[in-house]
Design a protein around this motif. Structure first.
Motif, PDB file in Angstrom:
ATOM      1  N   ALA A  67       0.812  -1.248  -0.033  1.00  0.00           N
ATOM      2  CA  ALA A  67       0.049  -0.109   0.050  1.00  0.00           C
ATOM      3  C   ALA A  67       0.800   1.274   0.118  1.00  0.00           C
ATOM      4  O   ALA A  67       0.583   2.292  -0.657  1.00  0.00           O
ATOM      5  CB  ALA A  67      -0.868   0.026   1.313  1.00  0.00           C
ATOM      6  N   THR A  68       1.899   1.319   0.702  1.00  0.00           N
ATOM      7  CA  THR A  68       2.939   2.403   0.881  1.00  0.00           C
ATOM      8  C   THR A  68       4.092   2.395  -0.037  1.00  0.00           C
ATOM      9  O   THR A  68       4.865   3.302  -0.084  1.00  0.00           O
ATOM     10  CB  THR A  68       3.448   2.667   2.210  1.00  0.00           C
ATOM     11  OG1 THR A  68       3.960   1.693   2.681  1.00  0.00           O
ATOM     12  CG2 THR A  68       1.906   3.055   3.213  1.00  0.00           C
ATOM     13  N   SER A  69       4.488   1.043  -0.655  1.00  0.00           N
ATOM     14  CA  SER A  69       5.580   0.704  -1.142  1.00  0.00           C
ATOM     15  C   SER A  69       6.887   1.085  -0.281  1.00  0.00           C
ATOM     16  O   SER A  69       7.811   1.590  -0.715  1.00  0.00           O
ATOM     17  CB  SER A  69       5.786   1.618  -2.506  1.00  0.00           C
ATOM     18  OG  SER A  69       4.726   1.171  -3.493  1.00  0.00           O
ATOM     19  N   ILE A  70       6.970   0.365   0.798  1.00  0.00           N
ATOM     20  CA  ILE A  70       8.059   0.736   1.753  1.00  0.00           C
ATOM     21  C   ILE A  70       8.584  -0.664   2.058  1.00  0.00           C
ATOM     22  O   ILE A  70       7.725  -1.648   2.728  1.00  0.00           O
ATOM     23  CB  ILE A  70       7.699   1.688   2.929  1.00  0.00           C
ATOM     24  CG1 ILE A  70       7.239   2.848   2.625  1.00  0.00           C
ATOM     25  CG2 ILE A  70       8.707   1.474   3.908  1.00  0.00           C
ATOM     26  CD1 ILE A  70       6.804   3.706   3.758  1.00  0.00           C
ATOM     27  N   TYR A  71       9.710  -0.927   1.749  1.00  0.00           N
ATOM     28  CA  TYR A  71      10.520  -2.151   2.327  1.00  0.00           C
ATOM     29  C   TYR A  71      10.859  -1.896   3.698  1.00  0.00           C
ATOM     30  O   TYR A  71      11.401  -0.789   4.098  1.00  0.00           O
ATOM     31  CB  TYR A  71      11.649  -2.353   1.516  1.00  0.00           C
ATOM     32  CG  TYR A  71      11.415  -2.966   0.330  1.00  0.00           C
ATOM     33  CD1 TYR A  71      11.044  -4.323   0.187  1.00  0.00           C
ATOM     34  CD2 TYR A  71      11.978  -2.537  -0.892  1.00  0.00           C
ATOM     35  CE1 TYR A  71      10.798  -5.019  -1.057  1.00  0.00           C
ATOM     36  CE2 TYR A  71      11.706  -2.967  -2.011  1.00  0.00           C
ATOM     37  CZ  TYR A  71      11.336  -4.471  -2.373  1.00  0.00           C
ATOM     38  OH  TYR A  71      11.026  -5.072  -3.255  1.00  0.00           O
ATOM     39  N   THR A  72      10.643  -2.903   4.720  1.00  0.00           N
ATOM     40  CA  THR A  72      11.108  -2.708   6.120  1.00  0.00           C
ATOM     41  C   THR A  72      11.963  -3.778   6.241  1.00  0.00           C
ATOM     42  O   THR A  72      11.642  -5.098   6.172  1.00  0.00           O
ATOM     43  CB  THR A  72      10.071  -2.831   7.115  1.00  0.00           C
ATOM     44  OG1 THR A  72       9.021  -1.769   7.002  1.00  0.00           O
ATOM     45  CG2 THR A  72      10.456  -2.799   8.509  1.00  0.00           C
ATOM     46  N   LEU A  73      13.159  -3.643   6.368  1.00  0.00           N
ATOM     47  CA  LEU A  73      14.303  -4.561   6.749  1.00  0.00           C
ATOM     48  C   LEU A  73      14.505  -4.714   8.220  1.00  0.00           C
ATOM     49  O   LEU A  73      14.667  -3.755   8.873  1.00  0.00           O
ATOM     50  CB  LEU A  73      15.718  -4.287   5.971  1.00  0.00           C
ATOM     51  CG  LEU A  73      15.575  -4.321   4.324  1.00  0.00           C
ATOM     52  CD1 LEU A  73      14.759  -3.242   3.726  1.00  0.00           C
ATOM     53  CD2 LEU A  73      16.892  -4.491   3.768  1.00  0.00           C
ATOM     54  N   LYS A  74      14.817  -5.970   8.632  1.00  0.00           N
ATOM     55  CA  LYS A  74      14.747  -6.116  10.154  1.00  0.00           C
ATOM     56  C   LYS A  74      16.265  -6.854  10.386  1.00  0.00           C
ATOM     57  O   LYS A  74      16.679  -7.344   9.868  1.00  0.00           O
ATOM     58  CB  LYS A  74      13.746  -6.895  10.684  1.00  0.00           C
ATOM     59  CG  LYS A  74      13.874  -7.343  11.896  1.00  0.00           C
ATOM     60  CD  LYS A  74      12.383  -8.237  12.502  1.00  0.00           C
ATOM     61  CE  LYS A  74      12.485  -8.345  13.867  1.00  0.00           C
ATOM     62  NZ  LYS A  74      11.412  -9.159  14.325  1.00  0.00           N
ATOM     63  N   PHE A  75      17.110  -6.137  11.387  1.00  0.00           N
ATOM     64  CA  PHE A  75      18.192  -6.676  11.875  1.00  0.00           C
ATOM     65  C   PHE A  75      18.337  -6.429  13.442  1.00  0.00           C
ATOM     66  O   PHE A  75      17.497  -6.163  14.128  1.00  0.00           O
ATOM     67  CB  PHE A  75      19.289  -5.374  11.372  1.00  0.00           C
ATOM     68  CG  PHE A  75      19.353  -5.374   9.849  1.00  0.00           C
ATOM     69  CD1 PHE A  75      20.147  -5.744   9.174  1.00  0.00           C
ATOM     70  CD2 PHE A  75      18.622  -4.270   9.290  1.00  0.00           C
ATOM     71  CE1 PHE A  75      20.490  -5.620   7.944  1.00  0.00           C
ATOM     72  CE2 PHE A  75      18.670  -4.069   8.063  1.00  0.00           C
ATOM     73  CZ  PHE A  75      19.467  -4.521   7.059  1.00  0.00           C
ATOM     74  N   TYR A  85      13.696   1.595   7.110  1.00  0.00           N
ATOM     75  CA  TYR A  85      12.657   1.656   6.282  1.00  0.00           C
ATOM     76  C   TYR A  85      13.275   2.299   5.102  1.00  0.00           C
ATOM     77  O   TYR A  85      13.855   3.124   4.930  1.00  0.00           O
ATOM     78  CB  TYR A  85      11.550   2.693   6.827  1.00  0.00           C
ATOM     79  CG  TYR A  85      11.099   2.049   8.244  1.00  0.00           C
ATOM     80  CD1 TYR A  85      10.024   0.970   8.234  1.00  0.00           C
ATOM     81  CD2 TYR A  85      11.563   2.755   9.342  1.00  0.00           C
ATOM     82  CE1 TYR A  85       9.669   0.402   9.687  1.00  0.00           C
ATOM     83  CE2 TYR A  85      10.959   2.246  10.542  1.00  0.00           C
ATOM     84  CZ  TYR A  85      10.257   1.148  10.751  1.00  0.00           C
ATOM     85  OH  TYR A  85       9.865   0.664  11.931  1.00  0.00           O
ATOM     86  N   VAL A  86      12.757   1.396   3.760  1.00  0.00           N
ATOM     87  CA  VAL A  86      13.294   2.024   2.586  1.00  0.00           C
ATOM     88  C   VAL A  86      12.314   2.280   1.643  1.00  0.00           C
ATOM     89  O   VAL A  86      11.276   1.371   1.527  1.00  0.00           O
ATOM     90  CB  VAL A  86      14.244   1.046   1.900  1.00  0.00           C
ATOM     91  CG1 VAL A  86      14.775   1.364   0.629  1.00  0.00           C
ATOM     92  CG2 VAL A  86      15.466   0.632   2.967  1.00  0.00           C
ATOM     93  N   ASP A  87      12.269   3.240   0.894  1.00  0.00           N
ATOM     94  CA  ASP A  87      11.439   3.635  -0.344  1.00  0.00           C
ATOM     95  C   ASP A  87      11.552   2.667  -1.406  1.00  0.00           C
ATOM     96  O   ASP A  87      12.720   2.518  -2.007  1.00  0.00           O
ATOM     97  CB  ASP A  87      11.340   4.982  -0.820  1.00  0.00           C
ATOM     98  CG  ASP A  87      10.142   5.330  -1.869  1.00  0.00           C
ATOM     99  OD1 ASP A  87      10.007   4.496  -2.584  1.00  0.00           O
ATOM    100  OD2 ASP A  87       9.906   6.498  -1.867  1.00  0.00           O
ATOM    101  N   ALA A  88      10.607   1.742  -1.528  1.00  0.00           N
ATOM    102  CA  ALA A  88      10.838   0.792  -2.753  1.00  0.00           C
ATOM    103  C   ALA A  88      10.777   1.258  -3.954  1.00  0.00           C
ATOM    104  O   ALA A  88      11.424   0.494  -4.926  1.00  0.00           O
ATOM    105  CB  ALA A  88       9.527  -0.502  -2.442  1.00  0.00           C
ATOM    106  N   ARG A  89      10.244   2.354  -4.200  1.00  0.00           N
ATOM    107  CA  ARG A  89      10.244   3.084  -5.673  1.00  0.00           C
ATOM    108  C   ARG A  89      11.789   3.773  -5.992  1.00  0.00           C
ATOM    109  O   ARG A  89      12.068   3.562  -6.975  1.00  0.00           O
ATOM    110  CB  ARG A  89       9.485   4.263  -5.729  1.00  0.00           C
ATOM    111  CG  ARG A  89       7.851   3.385  -5.635  1.00  0.00           C
ATOM    112  CD  ARG A  89       7.032   4.624  -5.594  1.00  0.00           C
ATOM    113  NE  ARG A  89       7.095   5.208  -4.343  1.00  0.00           N
ATOM    114  CZ  ARG A  89       6.118   5.460  -3.493  1.00  0.00           C
ATOM    115  NH1 ARG A  89       5.119   4.754  -3.394  1.00  0.00           N
ATOM    116  NH2 ARG A  89       6.610   6.093  -2.302  1.00  0.00           N
ATOM    117  N   SER A  90      12.309   4.184  -4.852  1.00  0.00           N
ATOM    118  CA  SER A  90      13.467   4.768  -5.345  1.00  0.00           C
ATOM    119  C   SER A  90      14.890   4.384  -4.607  1.00  0.00           C
ATOM    120  O   SER A  90      15.888   4.473  -5.062  1.00  0.00           O
ATOM    121  CB  SER A  90      13.464   6.451  -4.595  1.00  0.00           C
ATOM    122  OG  SER A  90      13.466   6.175  -3.241  1.00  0.00           O
TER     123      SER A  90
END
Length: 99
Positions: A67-75, A85-90
């Motif tokens: 819905a927001t095109s945001i990847y959430t990478l967990k470490f 949090y990363v904008d999946a478009r850019s």
């Protein structure tokens, strides 16, 4: 080790009816469709940008919010969970929680 323990705990509860189409499957299909249409970057490119910044951390996984095109990478680092949090478009890192 944690997953089998959790699964055995739920198995003791008995059968649970599943939705007609699993939510994870819909999310994966939505992510694939957005990738195919060129709306988001491939996960491997996102990881190539973020993982070097997280030296000393263990990479646990990723989720995409279609819905927001945001990847959430967990470490995790020294017992602390970190979400990036990363904008999946850019491919731009737009935020981080944790140290």
């Amino acid at each position: 080790m944690l997953v089998p323990l959790a699964l055995s705990a739920f198995a003791a509860l008995g059968p649970v009816s599943a939705p007609a189409e699993p939510v994870q499957r819909r999310d994966q299909q939505e992510a694939f469709d957005q990738l195919r249409k060129g709306r988001i970057m491939p996960l491997r490119e996102i990881e190539a940008r973020v993982l070097p910044r997280m030296a000393g951390s263990q990479y646990l996984g990723v989720e995409l919010d279609p819905a927001t095109s945001i990847y959430t990478l967990k470490f995790v680092r020294k017992g602390t969970v970190i979400w990036v949090y990363v904008d999946a478009r850019s491919g731009k890192v737009i935020g981080q929680d944790g140290n």
